[in-house]
Structures are given as structure tokens and as C-alpha cells.
Design a protein around this motif. Sequence first.
Motif: not given
Length: 382
Positions: A68-73, A126-135
Motif C-alpha cells: 500500500t502507499p502507506e506501508a508494505t507487509t 515497513v511504513p512508507g511507500d516502497w513501490n519499486l524497491k527490491y527485497y
Amino acid sequence: TKTGQASSVQFILTTNADLAMSYEIRATFPSAPLKEKNRLVGTNQLYNLDYFKQNYLYTGSDLGATYTPEATTFKVWAPTSSSVKLHIYNVGRPSSVGGTALNDVPFPPTPLMMTRGAKGVFSATVPGDWNLKYYTYIVTNANGTQEVADPYAKSAGVNGLRGQIIDFDRYEPEGFDELTFTDITSPADLTVYELHVQDLTLHETWTGTEANRGKYLGLIEEGTTYTEGEVTVSTGFDHIKELGVNAIQIMPFYDQSNNEVTPDYNWGYNPQNYNVLEGAYSSNPLRGEIRVQEMKQVIKKFAENDMRVVMDVVYNHVASASASNFQKLVPGYYFRYNSDGSLKNESGVGNDFATEREMARKFIVESVKFWAEEYQIKGFRF
């Protein structure tokens, strides 16, 4: 034991084993009291027990990275692991495939310890917008400590080594969710044309855009022809339209075990990440979102010409069991073994995916559902 004779000893735990712990057998011998043999205890035999099924089978449908724009689980099933840590990267290209040393530095620099919850599921938000990051995950279990890509990832960086967090809605052509097709009343109403992504445009006589040769976008490039003598015929996409087919069965285009930067031709029967598009067919294999955009353009273009896309899938084996992210996360669970501990070979490639096990079967069902819903795939060739 006497010289030349073998013996076996059976130990029985009087309490239920803690699967988060690693157990080790240590043996010493009177003839060499200072010499010790150590062996990790495998968990393979526990997976078929009712105790394991009652306590460790996860029924949720949220494994992977939920954005989500607010966080990624992040959630991953790893019941036999003692710890799982989360690494997030700015780029999807490790130094091992041509990236710089800086590419290997996670952001933030300290890995996040994931919390072990019910049914052996590790999670972190993890709070925040993580769009297009890698993990990736750093997992510790009977296999030791290894960095693995998430088998539940739905996009990835180059060579599938890092999963990608992605907001799919941002990377699809307008109207993609409203695609329509002529109704069929029976499978016999389908006229299926099978092809390989590269085959349609790989030959030197193909007259399309060079950058699209062997790529996703080459599948839908119009206006290509072949002339011999006084005869000119349509090729590529236009040729398929002329055939009058209403279903395009594409040989495997999920992520394969290969070098996506300088790819060799292969049939696609070497699965690596089942829910990720193959990067070798993309104009830019370094960015996961590009392959998403391009494949959705392909599916939309076929749909506009009343052609469904059927996906060729190979869930019955992977490219390599030992290199598989499934094996690294839950050693011995996702594959079939002979009584001597060797991998079964009923698939003919040295490893058989254990579809009879609940979490393996669950993965396949959810994977097929994902492709059908996210990419509007209308059929599957098993």
C-alpha cells in the motif's frame, strides 16, 4: 560396532520438537575419543505427521509482499527456520550479475528482523511507500544462513535474485481491466496457436523494430512482411491475425533460471520464480516494472483482436532443487525424496515438486489465481 559392520541407533524425542531449533547428532568413538562426528537432523519425516499439519499449515492468502502507499507487509512461510531477516534494496541488480558493490548495500543498511508468528509465518511491516524497491530474506535453518528471493514475489529484478515491491495498478495500459472476449460455450470453440516469445520475431527475415526482436513487444508489432519473388506475405502479429485463431498459447514466460542480460535461447521449462515474468523478453531486464508494462500491452493487444492468452506452466519441477528458494526456506518440504534421501526423478529432470503436500498445492492454486486475475490469463496448459 565391530570392524566392517554397520549399525543404526534410533533416538526418540519425548516432547514435540521445536521446529525453530536446529538439532544435531554428535558421535564419539572409544578408539578416537578426541574425534567427533556431527550431523544436523533433517526435518523431512516430520512434514507428513498430523502434528505438523495441525500446527504449521498456513491458510492465509497474503504470503509475499503486500503493498500500500502507506506501508508494505512482508510474510513468508518458513516453519523450520530459527530466524528470517528482511533486506530492502534500491536496485534489483546485485554485483554478482554486473552491478556495483553499492548495489549490494541494503536500504536501510540494517536488516529488519522479522517476527515469527502462528503456523511458522515470519512477518514484518515497513511504513512508507516502497513501490519499486527490491527485497530478499536472510534465512537461517538446517541449510545454514542464506540470502534468498521470496518464492511468493510477484515481480523481480534481473535474473530473479531479488523480489520487487510493486503497485501493479501503476503499470498497466488504460482499459486493461475492462478487456472483453467473444463468449465461448465449450473448450472445443477455441482455436489455439502455440508460440514461443522469441520464435515469432527471431529469424533474420523479420522486418520489425530491431529492439523488439525476440521480446514481448515483438509479439504485437504490426506491419511486418516477407517477400520472395513477386509474393509478399504478412509475418508476426499480422500473420497470426490472418489465421483467425482466438487463443494464443505462449510457452513458459514466467521467470526462468538463466542470464537475462545476455540470454541464450531456451524453451522455458526451467522455472525459477513462478509468479514473475521472464526478464530476457523485456526491453529492460534490470527493471521489473518494465516487463510488467510490456506483457500487459501484449495481452491487451491480443484481446483487442479477440485472442485470449493461454499460459504454458510447469509446476511439476524447478530448474534446480538445491538452488530453489523453496528448498532454502523450508528444506525438504517442497520436493519428493526416495527412501535413501535422494531426490525422486519422475519428472525426468531430477526433482519433483511435492504437489501432494498442502503448502505446495496451495502455492500452485494461488499462483494460477494470481496470473488469471492480475494478467487476465484465460487458460493454462499443464
